[in-house]
Write a protein that holds these residues in place. Structure first.
Motif, PDB file in Angstrom:
ATOM      1  N   TYR A 290      16.257 -85.176-100.889  1.00 54.01           N
ATOM      2  CA  TYR A 290      17.148 -86.323-100.712  1.00 54.01           C
ATOM      3  C   TYR A 290      16.951 -87.034 -99.374  1.00 54.01           C
ATOM      4  O   TYR A 290      17.218 -88.232 -99.256  1.00 54.01           O
ATOM      5  CB  TYR A 290      18.603 -85.894-100.886  1.00 54.01           C
ATOM      6  CG  TYR A 290      18.952 -85.690-102.348  1.00 54.01           C
ATOM      7  CD1 TYR A 290      19.057 -86.773-103.211  1.00 54.01           C
ATOM      8  CD2 TYR A 290      19.144 -84.418-102.874  1.00 54.01           C
ATOM      9  CE1 TYR A 290      19.349 -86.597-104.549  1.00 54.01           C
ATOM     10  CE2 TYR A 290      19.435 -84.238-104.215  1.00 54.01           C
ATOM     11  CZ  TYR A 290      19.533 -85.329-105.049  1.00 54.01           C
ATOM     12  OH  TYR A 290      19.813 -85.153-106.386  1.00 54.01           O
TER      13      TYR A 290
ATOM     14  N   ASN B 249      27.872 -89.537-105.973  1.00 54.04           N
ATOM     15  CA  ASN B 249      26.646 -88.754-105.791  1.00 54.04           C
ATOM     16  C   ASN B 249      26.901 -87.393-105.181  1.00 54.04           C
ATOM     17  O   ASN B 249      26.066 -86.484-105.318  1.00 54.04           O
ATOM     18  CB  ASN B 249      25.644 -89.527-104.928  1.00 54.04           C
ATOM     19  CG  ASN B 249      24.676 -90.323-105.777  1.00 54.04           C
ATOM     20  OD1 ASN B 249      24.362 -89.938-106.892  1.00 54.04           O
ATOM     21  ND2 ASN B 249      24.204 -91.438-105.256  1.00 54.04           N
TER      22      ASN B 249
ATOM     23  N   SER C 111      24.897 -84.968-107.589  1.00 56.80           N
ATOM     24  CA  SER C 111      23.727 -84.250-107.089  1.00 56.80           C
ATOM     25  C   SER C 111      23.914 -82.741-107.102  1.00 56.80           C
ATOM     26  O   SER C 111      22.943 -81.989-107.207  1.00 56.80           O
ATOM     27  CB  SER C 111      23.412 -84.696-105.655  1.00 56.80           C
ATOM     28  OG  SER C 111      24.496 -84.366-104.796  1.00 56.80           O
TER      29      SER C 111
ATOM     30  N   PRO D 209      24.201 -86.880-101.740  1.00 59.64           N
ATOM     31  CA  PRO D 209      23.576 -85.589-102.027  1.00 59.64           C
ATOM     32  C   PRO D 209      23.395 -84.689-100.811  1.00 59.64           C
ATOM     33  O   PRO D 209      23.331 -83.463-100.958  1.00 59.64           O
ATOM     34  CB  PRO D 209      22.220 -85.987-102.620  1.00 59.64           C
ATOM     35  CG  PRO D 209      22.476 -87.313-103.255  1.00 59.64           C
ATOM     36  CD  PRO D 209      23.448 -87.992-102.342  1.00 59.64           C
TER      37      PRO D 209
END
Length: 558
Positions: A151, A349, A353, A479
């Motif tokens: 990420y 996210n 994630s 993430p």
């Protein structure tokens, strides 16, 4: 109108300002007619002798009567096709045929590409419990760094979304697919923490170049009110990929048990190599624009372009042929509304994630065997896949974005709270497993609409590209938080991680309400400043003395 003045006022499609105004008159008038007659109103009459275009409604009515007696209308229209200066409209049937072809040939293909992308990104969770951590002697912190490395590079290279406007998409996408397929496959030969860490970082670069820009790319082919469903089809490939990955991991784990090659190595190879094969197809199949789609006839290519004319030519923005507008990029960066959706994306996210890469481990620590954990990871994502498609369809049908973001943010909040409370009370496994269904459906569906909402509320390609880049640049910081929410020390209930995800999903609810209020105010301001009195006798469109919004005005979608 002289030829000289006419040529100066032509737009990028060769239409004069007067022809554009006449088209609006045509479309509004044709909407008042029965559906069976609309198809016949498909050609702007062009008087070549006078060098001017005009609507002849009496002649149009005579043509309607003549069509009822014979089929000469289609021949008449084809004859006009040969006139370069003719302005051709299209029938609803022609438009539907073009949209269906794009759905079948473009959207589904891009969804397959994204499924492969997400498969190669998230299969590390399945590989972990298939022996990766044992063979490479990875502790909890090192596993988290494998996720973080992906990420970090993914975020740093989000700006590559703008390359969709610079590099021909068929070249750009094919190279992205081939590169991530190669890197994902090479993970199967990693023999140390450092080697797989480098590969995960490079994989982040390859996927950052593709996935975040796909909704922006689809906006080249679809109208604003059509985009949510197509983005939903694209995003739904993520839960489908996770569901497929879990099922495939179950098969591979069972087949490679006590085999000569470790199950996790076979998993990386089997799920990575197909991307390199599909990259060849992408080179030949992906169109750069509606006009270059090989599976459309010449007439369909023209219809595909004409139907997006208002999307490209609204006041305040036009579609650039190539390149980007620096002025519009700066304008988007200074727009506070851009950061509302970016923060919503960030919050989603955090949950998005963490769930796919940790769910197999969480299920294993709930008491299930490794093999059962692989299989039980699939059903929640399969359910999310179906709910994402339904949500996207309804969002386009009602032309509403905020309503569905609000609903699914609350759904995700309730799901995560259910898992956290059940863990805190040490309730049965069934309660915690049941909470995964609303949680995954909530964040997958919310992400779909948030991405679409960002694109819908930008009125040019430069602004759309910048908006998507900012959405991902800020949103993909999520993430970095999400991948560190489930350390082994918090097992087997992970109450803290699930509670944090619930809080972030509730934040999406608050932000979506706030953005709806802001956009409503903006629309009211434009309505008050951009209204005009239309004379019914002159225009024949609205009642005498009524105030009506200018037809080319951009409005924000709520």
């Amino acid at each position: 109108m002289t030829p000289e003045s006419d040529s100066k006022s032509e737009n990028s499609l060769g239409l004069t300002k007067e022809q554009e105004d006449l088209e609006w008159t045509f479309e509004l008038k044709s909407m008042s007619k029965p559906r069976s007659k609309r198809k016949e109103l498909s050609t702007l009459l062009y008087d070549e002798s006078e060098g001017d275009s005009h609507w002849d409604w009496e002649e149009e009515e005579e043509e309607e009567e003549e069509e009822e007696n014979n089929s000469s209308f289609l021949k008449h229209r084809r004859a006009r096709d040969s006139t370069v200066q003719s302005f051709m409209l299209y029938t609803p049937d022609e438009e539907r045929a073009v949209v269906r072809k794009f759905d079948r040939r473009l959207v589904l293909f891009v969804a397959v590409l994204y499924m492969l992308s997400f498969l190669d990104r998230s299969n590390i969770g399945n590989a972990r419990i298939a022996g990766l951590s044992r063979d490479l002697q990875l502790n909890s912190s090192q596993y988290e760094w494998l996720l973080t490395a992906f990420y970090l590079t993914y975020i740093l290279f989000e700006w590559m979304t703008l390359l969709y406007r610079i590099i021909p998409p068929h070249i750009y996408i094919a190279l992205c697919v081939a590169s991530w397929g190669l890197i994902a496959s090479l993970q199967s030969v990693a023999n140390s923490f450092s080697s797989i860490l480098v590969l995960r970082a490079v994989l982040g670069i390859c996927e950052a170049a593709f996935g975040p820009g796909v909704p922006f790319y689809l906006s080249f082919f679809f109208k604003r009110e059509e985009l949510a469903l197509r983005t939903g089809l694209f995003i739904s490939a993520a839960p489908l990929a996770t569901s497929f990955a879990s099922s495939l991991a179950w098969v591979i784990t069972k087949a490679c048990d006590n085999g000569p090659i470790a199950a996790w190595r076979v998993l990386f190879l089997v799920e990575g190599f197909p991307s390199m094969v599909v990259a060849v197809l992408a080179w030949h199949h992906i169109p750069d624009s509606p006009e270059t789609a090989r599976y459309l006839s010449r007439r369909e290519q023209k219809v595909a372009s004409l139907r997006l004319r208002k999307e490209r030519g609204t006041e305040g923005g036009t579609m650039e042929k190539t390149g980007l507008s620096l002025k519009e990029i700066i304008s988007t960066l200074m727009d506070p509304k851009c950061y509302f959706t970016a923060m919503m994306f960030f919050s989603c996210n955090v949950a998005f994630s963490s769930m796919p890469v940790f769910l197999p481990t969480i299920l294993a620590e709930m008491g299930y065997s490794n093999l059962a954990a692989q299989g039980l990871s699939a059903p929640p994502y399969l359910a999310a896949f179906l709910i994402v498609l339904l949500t996207a369809f309804l969002s386009d049908h009602y032309r509403s974005r905020s309503t569905f973001v609000i609903f699914h943010a609350l759904l995700g909040t309730c799901g995560y709270l259910m898992i956290a409370v059940a863990g805190w009370r040490e309730a049965s496994i069934a309660w915690r497993y049941a909470g995964i269904f609303p949680a995954s459906a909530g964040f997958f569906s919310a992400i779909t609409i948030i991405i679409t909402w960002t694109i819908n509320n930008q009125d040019s390609d430069s602004k759309k590209g910048t908006g998507v880049a900012m959405l991902n640049l800020i949103g993909q910081l999520g993430p970095l938080v999400g991948t560190r929410l489930y350390p082994d020390s918090d097992g087997p209930y992970y109450v803290r991680g699930f509670s944090i995800c619930a809080g972030f999903m509730f934040g999406v609810f608050v932000l979506s309400l706030g953005l709806r209020v802001v956009l409503s105010r903006e629309n009211r301001k434009m309505e008050m400043s951009d209204t005009t009195v239309v004379d019914e006798d002159k225009e024949g469109l609205v009642g005498n003395g009524r105030r009506g919004r200018r037809q080319h005005e951009f409005t924000f979608m709520l």
